[in-house]
Motif scaffolding. Structure first.
Motif, short mmCIF file in Angstrom:
data_model
loop_
_atom_site.label_atom_id
_atom_site.label_comp_id
_atom_site.label_asym_id
_atom_site.label_seq_id
_atom_site.Cartn_x
_atom_site.Cartn_y
_atom_site.Cartn_z
N SER A 59 32.26 59.88 81.20
CA SER A 59 31.21 58.88 81.07
C SER A 59 31.70 57.66 80.30
N ASN A 60 31.01 56.56 80.54
CA ASN A 60 31.33 55.28 79.88
C ASN A 60 32.79 54.89 80.11
N ARG A 63 24.46 56.54 87.66
CA ARG A 63 24.64 55.20 87.09
C ARG A 63 26.12 54.79 87.11
N GLN A 100 29.26 59.56 84.96
CA GLN A 100 28.07 58.74 84.76
C GLN A 100 28.37 57.52 83.89
N ASP A 101 27.46 56.54 83.98
CA ASP A 101 27.48 55.34 83.14
C ASP A 101 28.84 54.67 83.14
N SER A 102 29.42 54.45 84.33
CA SER A 102 30.78 53.93 84.40
C SER A 102 30.88 52.83 85.44
#
Length: 623
Positions: A248-249, A291, A269-271
């Protein structure tokens, strides 16, 4: 006799003290020993590590450690204190190195440590080969200039926090600056054919290339990574066995996960990614992609092949685009050769067997490949802005859902060719679907509302008409239309079934005419006008009434009509049009002379054609 016993007792009491003293002296002798070429700083560091005493430098907290100058030691020194006669100290307790600038490569092999940690250090390159660590292998707040690799080792856990990188400038013949900082020289982190009993954790770091190859890991936790410079970074997992993987990130990376097994779940996720490739994976529980923004940039590196992927939740499929990284042996230590690169303008995700698949808030500029998959439970697409998805030959055991927040780019497509879906879940809004859909040879059991409570009602007839209009961009196939007609008839929505059936025959007629199948084209044209392909039989009644009236008027203008006193001629026209019904036998004895008789030849032929199509329509043969 008594004296001998007393002497023996004294000796037994003294033995433990002698052994303890000997062991302490032996340990002290190791800590006091040095190599001749060690610098004074290296001797000081060895003494700190060996004695584990609380000198000023070691008492500094991590918060203040970074404000003090790093002490310079060689990579050979680090290797010496961790192996051979000096390595016996680390086998019993934690080895903690702080505040060091390590010059030259670190090459450590065939040794065992209890727990190893480094904080606030600079490392040019490091290779750990066949190393056993009973505790955690931890590096915090470090600068890496080249490759950091762990090969065929057994560790309790790996924790890397706040690792930043600075590429080495290598001299080249074409450079007047004396150095080259091409992508092949970016620092790299590798874990190769190793076992990690606990977790592999990489947080808040800046490394352009990360590779996990042929390793068994309890859990993978990669968060808050960013690329060093313009070239996109790469995170590669190949032949990895793990429990949970959480990525993530991650910003500016290309993620490729291949030939791996996850006993629990894989989460991305979130990337913000340049490419996401998943291949030959087995995930026993969940695959969650949430996301994630995929931004293609014209050419994307694809260094290896991804083929038929298996998941407990998902399995992916790819085409071969190049070989995997090749490991060579140099002076007894493995290194990684530069990657083979190919150019591609397609982003690929594909998997073969999955329990649940969830796409949430994906923003993709490039097509997504999702072929040859077996999702045993649900596959849902919720939100985001999608380009195209190819889900050919995919099986969804329970629900395939496109939810209300989903949007697609212009000219997008969803390919469900030869897929098997148990249930399609969709809202009434058509904007959740792409511009075109390929439903050739796809099967499903039901179509339900987004909430999944009631089946689509008769009020949504127009929805089905608009939905099948999205199929028109792909070659014509009768199967998807017949499948939908049968389903609508099963749930009692005859009106929608009629609309879909009529659209199906229209598409068949258009295809036949374009394909220059003239006989089929002509028959379908006649079926359309005569009986509405069997869905509008009242067309035949209108045509019959029209022909009877026209025929009666034409007959009334003849001499034969005047001689027999038939000013209207409707019964004659009826008998000539409908061959199976006779109103008056005398009508069949009238022999019309003159040009008018040629009209009634066509009149009779129209009656036979109309009757034939009506009978076929009643029998359901024209639908």
């Amino acid at each position: 006799m008594r004296t001998s016993v007393e002497n023996m007792g004294r000796l037994l009491v003294q033995v433990p003290f002698v052994l303890l003293t000997y062991c302490g002296l032996a340990h002290a002798s190791i800590c006091d020993r040095y190599e001749k070429d060690w610098t004074s700083i290296e001797r000081e560091v060895w003494n700190e590590v060996c004695e584990d005493d609380a000198r000023d430098y070691r008492r500094l907290s991590d918060e203040y450690l970074k404000y003090f100058p790093q002490r310079e030691v060689s990579g050979r020194f680090i290797a010496q204190i961790l192996t051979g006669k000096y390595g016996k100290v680390g086998a019993d307790r934690t080895l903690a190195l702080k505040g060091l600038e390590i010059r030259g490569p670190i090459l450590i092999h065939d040794t065992s440590v209890a727990r190893f940690s480094m904080k606030h250090v600079k490392i040019e390159s490091a290779v750990f080969l066949r190393v056993t660590a009973k505790g955690r292998f931890q590096i915090d707040d470090a600068e890496l200039a080249s490759t950091f690799g762990i090969y065929t080792s057994h560790l309790d856990g790996i924790e890397l926090n706040n690792i930043w990188t600075k590429p080495i400038s290598l001299p080249t013949a074409d450079s007047n600056q004396g150095g080259d900082s091409s992508e092949d020289n970016w620092p790299k982190l590798y874990l190769y054919r190793s076992t990690v009993d606990a977790d592999f954790r990489l947080h808040n770091s800046q490394i352009n290339e990360i590779g996990l190859e042929g390793s068994a890991i309890e859990s993978i936790d990669v968060q808050d990574l960013r690329v060093l410079s313009d070239p996109s970074g790469t995170i590669t997992l190949n032949k990895v066995t793990a429990g949970i993987a959480d990525i993530s990130n991650i910003n500016g990376y290309r993620i490729a996960i291949n030939n791996s097994k996850f006993s629990d779940s894989l989460t991305i996720q979130d990337s913000l990614l340049t490419q996401l490739l998943l291949g030959q994976l087995t995930i026993d529980d969940a695959l969650l992609i949430s996301r994630v923004t995929l931004q293609g940039q014209g050419s994307v590196a694809e260094p290896f092949a991804l083929r038929s992927v298996m998941f407990g939740w998902a399995q992916w499929w790819y085409e071969t685009v190049g070989p995997p990284p090749l490991f060579l042996t140099t002076t007894g230590f493995p290194f990684v050769t530069p990657r083979v690169r190919r150019e591609s303008t397609q982003s690929i995700i594909a998997f073969s067997r999955a329990k649940h698949v969830v796409f949430t808030g994906l923003d993709m500029d490039l097509p997504l490949m999702f072929r040859f998959n077996n999702v045993t439970s649900d596959w849902s697409i919720d939100g985001g802005r999608l380009a195209s998805i190819d889900a050919s030959y995919t099986t969804v055991g329970r629900i395939f859902a496109i939810l209300a927040a989903t949007r697609w780019q212009p000219n997008s497509t969803l390919i469900l060719k030869q897929s098997t879906l148990n249930q399609i879940q969709t809202p009434y809004k058509m904007d959740v679907w792409p511009a075109t859909i390929d439903m050739r040879d796809a099967t499903y059991d039901s179509i339900v509302q987004e909430e999944g409570e009631d089946e689509v009602s008769a009020a949504s007839n127009n929805w089905f008409r608009h939905w099948i209009a999205l199929w028109s961009a792909y070659p014509f196939s009768t199967q998807p239309y017949r499948q939908l007609i049968a389903y609508l008839a099963k749930i009692g929505n005859e009106r929608a079934a009629t609309e879909v059936g009529y659209a199906f025959k229209e598409r068949e007629r258009q295809t036949a005419c374009v394909s220059q199948e003239y006989l089929t084209c002509a028959i379908l044209w006649l079926s359309r006008f005569a009986i509405g392909y069997g869905y509008k039989l009242w067309y035949a009644v209108i045509w019959a009434i029209s022909f009877v009236i026209i025929g009666g008027f034409v007959f009334s203008q003849t001499e034969e009509a005047k001689e027999r006193g038939m000013p209207w001629g409707l019964t004659y026209s009826f008998d000539m049009l409908i061959p199976l019904i006779k109103l008056r036998d005398s009508n069949y004895n009238i022999d019309i002379q003159g040009p008018t008789r040629y009209y009634f030849y066509a009149h009779k032929l129209a009656g036979w054609v109309l009757s034939s199509f009506l009978a076929a329509g009643l029998g359901g043969w024209t639908k």
